[in-house]
Design an enzyme around this catalytic site. Structure first.
Site, mmCIF file in Angstrom:
data_model
loop_
_atom_site.group_PDB
_atom_site.id
_atom_site.type_symbol
_atom_site.label_atom_id
_atom_site.label_comp_id
_atom_site.label_asym_id
_atom_site.label_seq_id
_atom_site.Cartn_x
_atom_site.Cartn_y
_atom_site.Cartn_z
ATOM 1 N N CYS A 123 0.885 -1.280 0.100
ATOM 2 C CA CYS A 123 0.007 -0.068 -0.208
ATOM 3 C C CYS A 123 0.756 1.316 -0.099
ATOM 4 C CB CYS A 123 -1.075 0.152 1.168
ATOM 5 S SG CYS A 123 -2.030 1.463 1.155
ATOM 6 N N CYS A 126 -0.619 4.283 1.828
ATOM 7 C CA CYS A 126 -0.380 4.158 3.261
ATOM 8 C C CYS A 126 1.193 4.578 3.539
ATOM 9 C CB CYS A 126 -0.701 2.808 3.808
ATOM 10 S SG CYS A 126 -2.092 2.196 3.303
ATOM 11 N N ASP A 127 2.110 4.033 2.934
ATOM 12 C CA ASP A 127 3.393 4.103 3.416
ATOM 13 C C ASP A 127 4.298 4.900 2.506
ATOM 14 O OD1 ASP A 127 2.499 2.346 5.263
ATOM 15 O OD2 ASP A 127 3.507 0.582 4.631
#
Ligand code: NDP
Length: 313
Positions: A123, A126-127
């Site tokens: 992801c 997200c990261d």
């Protein structure tokens, strides 16, 4: 028991409908595989496992029953539908909300599982912000790989997109968008062999050229983003409700209803596009409401509830 199901359970339970959550083999779903979440609306930074814990407690406070068990089959030949579980429970459900999610494909190479959530993830949304100034590798040649590379290009110093063949599966319009990114390089005919690290973070990767079989170690790679597809967890629904060609549950327009009355779905099991916890939660609320409204339309009321209470619970 990911965000879609827990949101649906919250809405079901708050409407005083007897709601049972089968938590599944990975309670909390994919959220528990991420470190911090910074895109959960209105919460600046929180651990994935904390979101799940709060979510569960909130639904349980309104009466949702959390069961540490997994559904193994759904029989839709008769209604109320029959759900059988791994531990031998049999539940007759008036309505079923399916929020079984999707499982990101994994490489199964050394370091893949060891460094998951510590530099290896699927992801970028997200990261990516954790990789400011880093060299990162993205594995895959589809639209997700390009999407992740584009996201990472805003933060990383260098993005190396590894494609195992000499062919990109991504759509031309997505490929075009890469032209504007001078820090993304597509490296064809190349696969990862291992992900290496120390002190709980990734420090290098070993790659192989699939044509020449030449292996190399790339030092300084701090992140590995897998974009090699997802498998929706719909195996027990095959042949029972309408699925698309990739196995995702097909929904009717903007509602979370499926091809069978009384079966609702949301989250990654029905969403190949957004794959975001916040979207899953929002769609879970819609699914919970759709279920509540459907039950009310077919005559569910407090009297019925009392009868069910004695007969089934
Ligand atoms: P895809 O199945 O389209 O692509 C998967 C990619 O991963 C392929 O390049 C495949 O290679 C590669 N791959 C698979 N297994 C391995 C492996 N073991 N090692 C190395 N590479 C591997 O999946 P996506 O998640 O990219 O897309 C899924 C769907 O979602 C598609 O329909 C896509 O169009 C859609 N989507 C749309 C977006 C958009 O429109 N913005 C964004 C993201 C997804 P190979 O080709 O050799 O099989």
């Amino acid at each position: 028991s990911g965000p879609a199901s827990l949101a649906a359970a919250l809405y079901g339970a708050r409407t005083k409908i007897r709601t049972v959550v089968l938590k599944g083999n990975q309670p909390g779903g994919q959220l528990t595989g991420t470190s911090y979440i910074e895109n959960w609306p209105a919460i600046k930074k929180i651990r994935g496992i904390e979101v799940v814990k709060d979510f569960e407690e909130q639904a349980a406070r309104f009466g949702a029953l959390m069961v540490g068990d997994s559904a193994v089959s759904i029989d839709v030949a008769e209604w109320p539908y029959l759900v059988k579980t791994e531990e031998g429970r049999e539940l007759r459900a008036l309505a079923i909300f399916v929020g079984t999610g999707a499982t990101g494909r994994r490489l199964g190479i050394p370091g893949d599982f060891e460094y998951w959530g510590k530099g290896v993830t699927n992801c970028a949304i997200c990261d990516a912000p954790y990789h400011k100034g880093d060299i990162v590798a993205v594995v895959g040649g589809g639209d997700s790989a390009i999407e992740q590379s584009l996201e990472l290009s805003h933060y990383a110093k260098e993005v190396r997109m590894l494609v195992r063949s000499d062919f990109l599966r991504a759509s031309p319009s997505m490929i075009e968008r890469l032209d504007a990114c001078d820090n993304v390089t597509i490296i064809f005919n190349t696969s990862l062999v291992s992900i290496n690290g120390s002190n709980d973070h990734v420090t290098s990767v070993d790659v192989i050229n699939n044509k020449t079989k030449e292996q190399q170690r790339w030092e300084g790679v701090r992140g590995v983003f897998l974009a090699i597809g997802h498998i929706p967890n719909t195996q027990m629904l095959e042949g029972k409700i309408r699925l698309d060609t990739n196995g995702y549950i097909e929904l009717n327009g903007r509602a979370q209803t499926t091809s069978l009355p009384g079966i609702f779905a949301a989250g990654d099991v029905a969403d190949p596009r957004y794959k975001q916890a916040g979207v899953a939660a929002g769609d879970g609320i819609k699914g919970g409401l759709d279920a509540v409204w459907w039950l009310s339309e077919i005559g569910y009321n407090t009297q019925v509830e009392r009868k069910l209470e004695t007969a089934f619970f």
